[in-house]
Design a protein around this motif. Sequence first.
Motif, mmCIF file in Angstrom:
data_model
loop_
_atom_site.group_PDB
_atom_site.id
_atom_site.type_symbol
_atom_site.label_atom_id
_atom_site.label_comp_id
_atom_site.label_asym_id
_atom_site.label_seq_id
_atom_site.Cartn_x
_atom_site.Cartn_y
_atom_site.Cartn_z
ATOM 1 N N LEU A 194 0.806 -1.205 0.000
ATOM 2 C CA LEU A 194 0.000 0.000 0.000
ATOM 3 C C LEU A 194 0.844 1.262 0.000
ATOM 4 N N SER A 195 2.031 1.198 0.584
ATOM 5 C CA SER A 195 2.910 2.365 0.562
ATOM 6 C C SER A 195 3.329 2.690 -0.869
ATOM 7 N N ASP A 198 0.320 4.144 -2.741
ATOM 8 C CA ASP A 198 0.135 5.520 -2.293
ATOM 9 C C ASP A 198 0.944 6.495 -3.149
ATOM 10 N N GLN A 199 2.045 6.034 -3.737
ATOM 11 C CA GLN A 199 2.881 6.889 -4.582
ATOM 12 C C GLN A 199 2.425 6.903 -6.037
ATOM 13 N N TYR A 204 -8.963 5.709 -5.231
ATOM 14 C CA TYR A 204 -8.914 4.411 -4.552
ATOM 15 C C TYR A 204 -10.316 3.839 -4.353
ATOM 16 N N GLY A 218 -7.370 10.561 -4.256
ATOM 17 C CA GLY A 218 -6.054 10.643 -3.639
ATOM 18 C C GLY A 218 -5.903 11.903 -2.809
ATOM 19 N N GLN A 222 -5.100 11.948 1.133
ATOM 20 C CA GLN A 222 -3.948 12.651 1.696
ATOM 21 C C GLN A 222 -4.375 13.586 2.824
ATOM 22 N N CYS A 225 -5.085 11.479 5.843
ATOM 23 C CA CYS A 225 -3.872 10.877 6.399
ATOM 24 C C CYS A 225 -2.778 11.906 6.674
ATOM 25 N N SER A 292 -1.028 6.322 8.063
ATOM 26 C CA SER A 292 -0.504 5.852 6.782
ATOM 27 C C SER A 292 -1.678 5.268 6.005
ATOM 28 N N LEU A 293 -1.462 4.958 4.719
ATOM 29 C CA LEU A 293 -2.519 4.314 3.937
ATOM 30 C C LEU A 293 -2.904 2.981 4.562
#
Length: 307
Positions: A194-195, A198-199, A204, A218, A222, A225, A292-293
């Motif tokens: 997932l990290s 996230d980039q 989602y 997204g 953001q 989070c 975090s995601l």
Amino acid sequence: MDTCVIRTKGLTKIYGQTKALDDVSMTIKPGQIYGLIGQNGAGKTTLMRIISGLAYSQDGELQVFEGMRPKANEEARKRIGTLIEGPALYPHMHAYGNLNADRIQKGIPGTACIDRVLRLVDLTETKRKKVKHFSLGMKQRLGIAMALLSEPEFLILDEPVNGLDPMGIIEIRKLLTKLNEQEGVTILISSHILSELDQLANYYGILHEGRLVQEISGAMLQEKCKKYLYVHVNDVTRATVILENHLKTTNYEVRPEGVIHLYDYLNDSAKVATELSLGGIAVKEIVPKGDSLETYFAKTIGGTSYV
């Protein structure tokens, strides 16, 4: 009706006594990189297979581009490239041979498309190297090249970075970003990392036990989070004066019960605590926070793990 690449309404798929998909309604718009998140068995691959025409639902509606009826969807799927459950490769053939075999199977005329996709995935120099000698990352890129042979407008990728080392993951990320930004390809991608997602993703969908529990942009994710310093003080009003006059920041939010969320000085909480203390403020707690995601996903499905 707004333009869309994929729209589903009430999509349901049952295997035996299990609902693999349960009333799934989702929308993917042109230009998105749509990240599909879910635990093993959540229904991600099933959903991708139905969209790509490899499986069919028992109930609900599916619109592929402008299509709604089965025949229209079938025609529209010619504009889709897929890589689901790993590429099917001939290990004793080279990259060019694998692509040529796939081209013939798909009925794509001419071989110019092969050199084009090899350039796109940066495999031109290895097109005569046998696939059995490829790294896992090279095999994944070759699988993506096969999905790109027909110049699709929409790309479906199921766990394309699964098992890759960090460099392989970076290569795939750069490739997909290039396809999206330079070639205008809309992408639906699932990943357990997932990290990394996230980039890459800008939209989602979160699947849990066959149900789509949330769709979120997204930008909104953001914001949810967003990292901040959690500052708990005895006098919020005086504390904000110090933040603005001494630390020169207005990038904060006042929360209930003496709490401030400070979005600056994330790596220098000691300076914040010192300035507040010098101003006569009792600092009860000051800690960095923000999801975090992975944490956000776990909270959304009501659990503590995402794999």
